[in-house]
Write a protein that holds these residues in place. Structure first.
Motif, PDB file in Angstrom:
ATOM      1  N   ALA A 104       0.821  -1.213   0.000  1.00  0.00           N
ATOM      2  CA  ALA A 104       0.000   0.000   0.000  1.00  0.00           C
ATOM      3  C   ALA A 104       0.853   1.260   0.000  1.00  0.00           C
ATOM      4  N   SER A 105       2.005   1.202   0.669  1.00  0.00           N
ATOM      5  CA  SER A 105       2.843   2.403   0.790  1.00  0.00           C
ATOM      6  C   SER A 105       3.749   2.615  -0.412  1.00  0.00           C
ATOM      7  N   SER A 106       3.732   1.677  -1.364  1.00  0.00           N
ATOM      8  CA  SER A 106       4.655   1.748  -2.500  1.00  0.00           C
ATOM      9  C   SER A 106       4.281   2.825  -3.503  1.00  0.00           C
ATOM     10  N   GLY A 107       3.030   3.267  -3.456  1.00  0.00           N
ATOM     11  CA  GLY A 107       2.590   4.308  -4.381  1.00  0.00           C
ATOM     12  C   GLY A 107       1.964   3.777  -5.654  1.00  0.00           C
ATOM     13  N   GLY A 108       2.015   2.489  -5.880  1.00  0.00           N
ATOM     14  CA  GLY A 108       1.426   1.904  -7.078  1.00  0.00           C
ATOM     15  C   GLY A 108      -0.032   1.524  -6.872  1.00  0.00           C
ATOM     16  N   GLN A 109      -0.676   1.147  -7.954  1.00  0.00           N
ATOM     17  CA  GLN A 109      -2.061   0.690  -7.880  1.00  0.00           C
ATOM     18  C   GLN A 109      -2.103  -0.713  -7.282  1.00  0.00           C
ATOM     19  N   VAL A 110      -3.025  -0.937  -6.368  1.00  0.00           N
ATOM     20  CA  VAL A 110      -3.142  -2.238  -5.710  1.00  0.00           C
ATOM     21  C   VAL A 110      -4.536  -2.790  -5.943  1.00  0.00           C
ATOM     22  N   ASP A 111      -4.611  -4.019  -6.395  1.00  0.00           N
ATOM     23  CA  ASP A 111      -5.887  -4.730  -6.520  1.00  0.00           C
ATOM     24  C   ASP A 111      -6.154  -5.372  -5.164  1.00  0.00           C
ATOM     25  N   TRP A 112      -6.987  -4.740  -4.351  1.00  0.00           N
ATOM     26  CA  TRP A 112      -7.178  -5.191  -2.971  1.00  0.00           C
ATOM     27  C   TRP A 112      -7.812  -6.568  -2.905  1.00  0.00           C
ATOM     28  N   ALA A 113      -8.732  -6.865  -3.819  1.00  0.00           N
ATOM     29  CA  ALA A 113      -9.367  -8.186  -3.814  1.00  0.00           C
ATOM     30  C   ALA A 113      -8.338  -9.273  -4.109  1.00  0.00           C
ATOM     31  N   ALA A 114      -7.472  -9.020  -5.108  1.00  0.00           N
ATOM     32  CA  ALA A 114      -6.436  -9.994  -5.456  1.00  0.00           C
ATOM     33  C   ALA A 114      -5.430 -10.141  -4.319  1.00  0.00           C
ATOM     34  N   LEU A 115      -5.077  -9.028  -3.672  1.00  0.00           N
ATOM     35  CA  LEU A 115      -4.129  -9.093  -2.565  1.00  0.00           C
ATOM     36  C   LEU A 115      -4.722  -9.867  -1.393  1.00  0.00           C
ATOM     37  N   GLY A 144      -4.352 -14.994   1.739  1.00  0.00           N
ATOM     38  CA  GLY A 144      -5.058 -16.086   2.396  1.00  0.00           C
ATOM     39  C   GLY A 144      -6.328 -15.714   3.117  1.00  0.00           C
ATOM     40  N   TYR A 145      -6.873 -14.524   2.853  1.00  0.00           N
ATOM     41  CA  TYR A 145      -8.119 -14.133   3.503  1.00  0.00           C
ATOM     42  C   TYR A 145      -9.313 -14.754   2.794  1.00  0.00           C
ATOM     43  N   PHE A 146     -10.378 -14.982   3.549  1.00  0.00           N
ATOM     44  CA  PHE A 146     -11.576 -15.604   3.001  1.00  0.00           C
ATOM     45  C   PHE A 146     -12.180 -14.726   1.920  1.00  0.00           C
ATOM     46  N   ASP A 147     -12.200 -13.416   2.147  1.00  0.00           N
ATOM     47  CA  ASP A 147     -12.681 -12.481   1.137  1.00  0.00           C
ATOM     48  C   ASP A 147     -12.104 -11.102   1.435  1.00  0.00           C
ATOM     49  N   GLN A 148     -12.386 -10.158   0.563  1.00  0.00           N
ATOM     50  CA  GLN A 148     -11.825  -8.822   0.696  1.00  0.00           C
ATOM     51  C   GLN A 148     -12.313  -8.130   1.960  1.00  0.00           C
ATOM     52  N   ALA A 149     -13.557  -8.371   2.349  1.00  0.00           N
ATOM     53  CA  ALA A 149     -14.113  -7.713   3.538  1.00  0.00           C
ATOM     54  C   ALA A 149     -13.344  -8.121   4.792  1.00  0.00           C
ATOM     55  N   HIS A 150     -13.007  -9.433   4.904  1.00  0.00           N
ATOM     56  CA  HIS A 150     -12.234  -9.890   6.060  1.00  0.00           C
ATOM     57  C   HIS A 150     -10.846  -9.230   6.073  1.00  0.00           C
ATOM     58  N   PHE A 151     -10.245  -9.115   4.916  1.00  0.00           N
ATOM     59  CA  PHE A 151      -8.932  -8.483   4.813  1.00  0.00           C
ATOM     60  C   PHE A 151      -8.991  -7.022   5.254  1.00  0.00           C
ATOM     61  N   ILE A 152      -9.966  -6.299   4.776  1.00  0.00           N
ATOM     62  CA  ILE A 152     -10.087  -4.872   5.123  1.00  0.00           C
ATOM     63  C   ILE A 152     -10.298  -4.696   6.619  1.00  0.00           C
ATOM     64  N   ARG A 153     -11.144  -5.531   7.216  1.00  0.00           N
ATOM     65  CA  ARG A 153     -11.389  -5.419   8.663  1.00  0.00           C
ATOM     66  C   ARG A 153     -10.117  -5.702   9.453  1.00  0.00           C
ATOM     67  N   ASP A 154      -9.386  -6.725   9.041  1.00  0.00           N
ATOM     68  CA  ASP A 154      -8.165  -7.086   9.749  1.00  0.00           C
ATOM     69  C   ASP A 154      -7.119  -5.984   9.614  1.00  0.00           C
ATOM     70  N   PHE A 155      -6.951  -5.473   8.413  1.00  0.00           N
ATOM     71  CA  PHE A 155      -5.986  -4.397   8.166  1.00  0.00           C
ATOM     72  C   PHE A 155      -6.333  -3.176   9.009  1.00  0.00           C
ATOM     73  N   LYS A 156      -7.582  -2.792   9.009  1.00  0.00           N
ATOM     74  CA  LYS A 156      -7.985  -1.597   9.744  1.00  0.00           C
ATOM     75  C   LYS A 156      -7.821  -1.774  11.246  1.00  0.00           C
TER      76      LYS A 156
END
Length: 283
Positions: free
Chosen positions: A223-234, A239-251
């Motif tokens: 995220a800090s690299s400045g490039g475009q990130v496909d959050w769903a693919a990341l 290894g997250y179940f879905d993007q929503a779980h990833f976002i909650r964990d990150f936050k």
């Protein structure tokens, strides 16, 4: 002594941090390298400027930190913290390899998790004397030599289990396909129960926590690299179940959603609630 690593993982919004403090890293002496990953020294001079708050997402390591009035051994901090820097100052730190502080005290590291113990409490008068000796010098080599002499005088016998723990954690770091403790167990040939016992005693946090923290370090770095990130693919890659779980964990760990954090790093502005803690975790 040379800098063994230029990785910024764990230092949140690292581009902004570079404007406010100088970080130097040094490899340990050969006879201490079994126990010590590196030494790190931070210096800042913000006189005439606003204070700066550096957010850090710590690594699963114990650090011995020499800082004016706050010298201590810091266990693994499971939470994000914000170091408050103002005026002029310095911190001299020693980052132990995962599990490698246990032989110095022979007590479970889980008792040191999210805690700091003053050097005097752990090492008596010699621990109290280390701070003024180290901070009396501005020479990094001399400062590191003082810390290494202090540790060398207390050096325990090598514990083969430390090497095992370091290997296991290295596998968790280097293998992105390891997303569960069961995956790590297969990789390293130890049962889940054995991993949990080893980590509780030698590291202070669970193998699940370590895997999760490494994946969030990876996400924050992208995220800090400045490039475009496909959050769903990341999210899928990590290894997250879905993007929503990833976002909650990150936050929950970083304090912002991935998109908010990426925007913060792009704008090169800081922020966060300050805690009076030294920079102990990822350096």
């Amino acid at each position: 002594m040379s800098a063994p690593s230029t990785s910024q993982r764990g230092i949140l919004n690292p581009h902004e941090g570079k404007k406010h403090f100088h970080l130097a890293r040094h490899a340990p002496a050969e006879d201490l390298a079994f126990f010590i990953e590196r030494h790190w020294i931070i210096r800042w001079d913000l006189r005439g400027q606003n204070p700066f708050q550096q957010e850090v997402l710590p690594h699963p390591c114990v650090n011995l930190v020499v800082e004016a009035g706050r010298s201590a051994v810091h266990g693994v901090d499971t939470r994000r913290f914000v170091a408050h820097l103002e005026g002029k100052g310095q911190v001299v730190g020693t980052k132990f390899r995962p599990g490698a502080f246990f032989p110095f005290v022979r007590v479970p590291m889980s008792g040191l998790t999210d805690r700091s113990l003053p050097l005097q409490e752990l090492f008596g008068p010699a621990g109290a004397a280390l701070e003024p000796a180290v901070l009396a010098s501005d020479d990094e080599r001399e400062q590191i030599a003082l810390v290494e002499t202090f540790l060398r005088q207390r050096l325990p016998e090598r514990d083969d289990t430390v090497a095992t723990v370091v290997h296991i954690i290295q596998r968790a770091l280097e293998c992105p396909e390891v997303n569960r403790v069961e995956d790590l167990s297969i990789r390293v040939g130890h049962s889940v129960r054995t991993l949990q016992r080893l980590f509780r005693q030698y590291v202070g946090v669970s193998p699940k926590w370590v895997i999760r923290r490494f994946r969030l370090h990876e996400a924050a770095d992208r995220a800090s690299s400045g490039g475009q990130v496909d959050w769903a693919a990341l999210a899928q890659e990590l290894g997250y179940f879905d993007q929503a779980h990833f976002i909650r964990d990150f936050k929950s760990q970083v304090g912002r959603s991935p998109a908010e954090y990426a925007a913060l790093c792009t704008s090169r502005t800081g922020g966060g609630q300050a805690m009076t803690r030294p920079l102990t975790g990822p350096l």
